[in-house]
Design a protein around this motif. Structure first.
Motif, PDB file in Angstrom:
ATOM      1  N   ILE A   3       8.290  -9.223   8.684  1.00 48.35           N
ATOM      2  CA  ILE A   3       7.495  -8.108   9.067  1.00 48.35           C
ATOM      3  C   ILE A   3       8.758  -6.715   9.285  1.00 48.35           C
ATOM      4  CG2 ILE A   3       6.380  -6.975  11.090  1.00 48.35           C
ATOM      5  CD1 ILE A   3       5.320  -9.511  11.795  1.00 48.35           C
ATOM      6  N   VAL A   4       9.802  -7.160   9.746  1.00 48.37           N
ATOM      7  CA  VAL A   4      10.943  -6.152   9.872  1.00 48.37           C
ATOM      8  C   VAL A   4      11.431  -5.720   8.501  1.00 48.37           C
ATOM      9  CG1 VAL A   4      13.399  -5.559  10.625  1.00 48.37           C
ATOM     10  CG2 VAL A   4      11.821  -6.842  12.105  1.00 48.37           C
ATOM     11  N   ALA A   5      11.614  -6.578   7.530  1.00 51.09           N
ATOM     12  CA  ALA A   5      11.936  -6.208   6.167  1.00 51.09           C
ATOM     13  C   ALA A   5      10.838  -5.402   5.424  1.00 51.09           C
ATOM     14  CB  ALA A   5      12.462  -7.486   5.233  1.00 51.09           C
ATOM     15  N   SER A   6       9.693  -5.698   5.800  1.00 54.06           N
ATOM     16  CA  SER A   6       8.489  -4.928   5.183  1.00 54.06           C
ATOM     17  C   SER A   6       8.510  -3.596   5.735  1.00 54.06           C
ATOM     18  CB  SER A   6       7.210  -5.743   5.470  1.00 54.06           C
ATOM     19  OG  SER A   6       7.230  -6.796   4.838  1.00 54.06           O
ATOM     20  N   TYR A   7       8.668  -3.341   6.894  1.00 56.92           N
ATOM     21  CA  TYR A   7       8.475  -2.177   7.486  1.00 56.92           C
ATOM     22  C   TYR A   7       9.940  -1.290   7.384  1.00 56.92           C
ATOM     23  CZ  TYR A   7       4.235  -2.524   9.501  1.00 56.92           C
ATOM     24  OH  TYR A   7       2.556  -2.400   9.618  1.00 56.92           O
ATOM     25  N   ALA A   8      11.151  -1.892   6.807  1.00 57.62           N
ATOM     26  CA  ALA A   8      12.340  -1.284   6.641  1.00 57.62           C
ATOM     27  C   ALA A   8      12.042  -0.622   5.214  1.00 57.62           C
ATOM     28  CB  ALA A   8      13.308  -2.254   6.288  1.00 57.62           C
ATOM     29  N   CYS A   9      11.430  -1.293   4.295  1.00 56.59           N
ATOM     30  CA  CYS A   9      10.985  -0.722   3.040  1.00 56.59           C
ATOM     31  C   CYS A   9       9.992   0.371   3.113  1.00 56.59           C
ATOM     32  CB  CYS A   9      10.408  -1.698   2.136  1.00 56.59           C
ATOM     33  SG  CYS A   9      11.709  -3.213   1.872  1.00 56.59           S
ATOM     34  N   VAL A  10       8.865   0.316   3.900  1.00 57.76           N
ATOM     35  CA  VAL A  10       7.962   1.340   4.191  1.00 57.76           C
ATOM     36  C   VAL A  10       8.597   2.371   4.694  1.00 57.76           C
ATOM     37  CG1 VAL A  10       5.859   1.825   5.910  1.00 57.76           C
ATOM     38  CG2 VAL A  10       6.267  -0.420   4.533  1.00 57.76           C
ATOM     39  N   ILE A  11       9.563   2.323   5.633  1.00 57.17           N
ATOM     40  CA  ILE A  11      10.326   3.539   6.392  1.00 57.17           C
ATOM     41  C   ILE A  11      10.979   4.386   5.358  1.00 57.17           C
ATOM     42  CG2 ILE A  11      11.895   4.288   8.157  1.00 57.17           C
ATOM     43  CD1 ILE A  11      10.998   1.940   9.787  1.00 57.17           C
ATOM     44  N   SER A  12      11.640   3.548   4.654  1.00 56.07           N
ATOM     45  CA  SER A  12      12.455   4.171   3.328  1.00 56.07           C
ATOM     46  C   SER A  12      11.774   4.990   2.527  1.00 56.07           C
ATOM     47  CB  SER A  12      13.209   2.980   2.654  1.00 56.07           C
ATOM     48  OG  SER A  12      14.006   3.347   1.666  1.00 56.07           O
ATOM     49  N   ALA A  39       0.728  -1.287  -0.179  1.00 54.72           N
ATOM     50  CA  ALA A  39      -0.050  -0.106   0.089  1.00 54.72           C
ATOM     51  C   ALA A  39       0.842   1.301   0.044  1.00 54.72           C
ATOM     52  CB  ALA A  39      -0.745   0.089   1.151  1.00 54.72           C
ATOM     53  N   ILE A  40       2.139   1.153   0.609  1.00 56.11           N
ATOM     54  CA  ILE A  40       2.909   2.502   0.804  1.00 56.11           C
ATOM     55  C   ILE A  40       3.872   2.583  -0.173  1.00 56.11           C
ATOM     56  CG2 ILE A  40       4.272   3.628   2.359  1.00 56.11           C
ATOM     57  CD1 ILE A  40       2.655   2.677   4.736  1.00 56.11           C
ATOM     58  N   CYS A  41       4.441   1.415  -0.562  1.00 57.93           N
ATOM     59  CA  CYS A  41       5.507   1.326  -1.225  1.00 57.93           C
ATOM     60  C   CYS A  41       5.115   1.209  -2.916  1.00 57.93           C
ATOM     61  CB  CYS A  41       6.681   0.229  -1.238  1.00 57.93           C
ATOM     62  SG  CYS A  41       7.442   0.542   0.604  1.00 57.93           S
ATOM     63  N   HIS A  42       4.096   0.366  -3.180  1.00 55.67           N
ATOM     64  CA  HIS A  42       3.566   0.336  -4.587  1.00 55.67           C
ATOM     65  C   HIS A  42       2.161   0.843  -4.595  1.00 55.67           C
ATOM     66  CE1 HIS A  42       7.413  -1.620  -5.389  1.00 55.67           C
ATOM     67  NE2 HIS A  42       7.476  -2.166  -4.492  1.00 55.67           N
TER      68      HIS A  42
END
Length: 314
Positions: free
Chosen positions: A214-223, A125-128
């Motif tokens: 989850i951590v990897a997903s949110y690392a991409c989200v934060i970026s 939702a946030i990255c794409h």
């Protein structure tokens, strides 16, 4: 040779959270209240998502399944605990104990997988955002939910079958409020090395794998969020993830503390207190965490209440 002869016991005694008589009634009222809040809050969230067409999106489909898992998760342990508070025997049959262990592991694993699925939803939702409808279709969403259910049952079956191989010679008193893995292993009179190895390998893989995802997903989200120029845009994007991150922190923090440690260092007294956090408190708080910080849910809830009031006074 029958089941009773090789286990050595036909039933277990669940001693509960406290053995002090003066604490029984306050504990009963406290856990009854928390259980009522949990079931009513999660059931209301499921009903709201089903009745509001605007909430028929992957994010809320995952959330409704999480709410259902929370109800089942708590219902596996709390009703029996409430019954045992005033029971003179506090007994649970051998097969009933294994069944409780199975469903407890199953719904804990289901929550684990659903939290990972919700993290993937936020990542898309946030990255794409432009590709969200194409990447996360209703069919894929249903498939992900089905896989979460299947993997949860297989995970629970594996641990329960291995638990069924343990022998219990004479001691059948469990200083806990339900048939949890470590308390059962503590009173077994046979080696629990294989059980512990499975918890620290397969169990760690299941839990840590989902947490790493989850951590990897949110690392991409934060970026992706940090690249948004406006402060308002950043806050709006982060606010959609805050509720999920709060639940993730509570669930994995307590779960890791209880199980991912050597059996020799496990303290039943501390363990059952921490266990209450992720078996009762977190499922009770989930519907409030997700609804109080979510504008779509609050808006749909107001419309839902207005429809109920209109039909009631008509």
């Amino acid at each position: 040779m029958g089941n009773t002869s090789w286990t050595g016991v036909s039933h277990f005694v669940l001693l509960g959270i406290s053995t002090h008589p003066e604490e029984q009634i306050p504990l009963f009222l406290l856990f009854l209240l928390m259980y009522a809040i949990n079931t009513s809050g999660n059931f209301a969230l499921i009903t709201l998502i089903i009745s509001a067409p605007r909430l028929h999106t992957p994010m809320y489909i995952f959330l409704s399944n999480l709410a259902l898992a929370d109800i089942c998760f708590t219902s596996t342990t709390v009703p029996k605990m409430l019954q045992n508070i005033f029971s003179p025997t506090k007994a649970i049959s051998y097969l009933g104990c294994l069944a409780q262990t199975y469903f407890f592991i199953c719904f804990a694993a289901m929550e684990n997988f659903l939290l990972a699925a919700m993290a993937y939803d936020r990542y898309i939702a946030i990255c794409h955002p432009l590709h969200y409808p194409r990447l996360l279709t209703g069919r894929l969403c249903a498939l992900v939910v089905a896989v979460c259910h299947v993997l949860s049952h297989l995970h629970a079956l594996l641990h329960t079958l291995l638990m069924g191989q343990l022998a219990f010679c004479a001691e059948n008193r469990i200083p806990h409020f339900f048939c949890d893995l470590y308390p059962l292993m503590k009173i077994s009179c046979t080696s629990t090395n294989l059980n512990t190895l499975l918890i620290h390998t397969e169990g760690v893989t299941v839990i840590a794998g989902a947490l790493a995802f989850i951590v990897a997903s949110y690392a991409c989200v934060i970026s992706a969020v940090l690249q948004i120029p406006s402060a308002h845009g950043k806050w709006r994007s982060f606010s959609t993830c805050g509720s999920h991150l709060s639940v993730v922190a509570m669930f994995y923090g307590t779960l890791t503390w209880v199980y991912f440690r050597p059996l020799s260092s496990y303290s039943v007294t501390k363990g059952r207190i921490v266990t209450v956090m992720y078996t009762v408190v977190t499922p009770m708080l989930n519907p409030f965490i997700y609804s109080l910080r979510n504008g779509e849910i609050k808006g749909s809830f107001k419309k839902w209440m207005n429809r109920i009031q209109t039909s009631f006074f008509r």
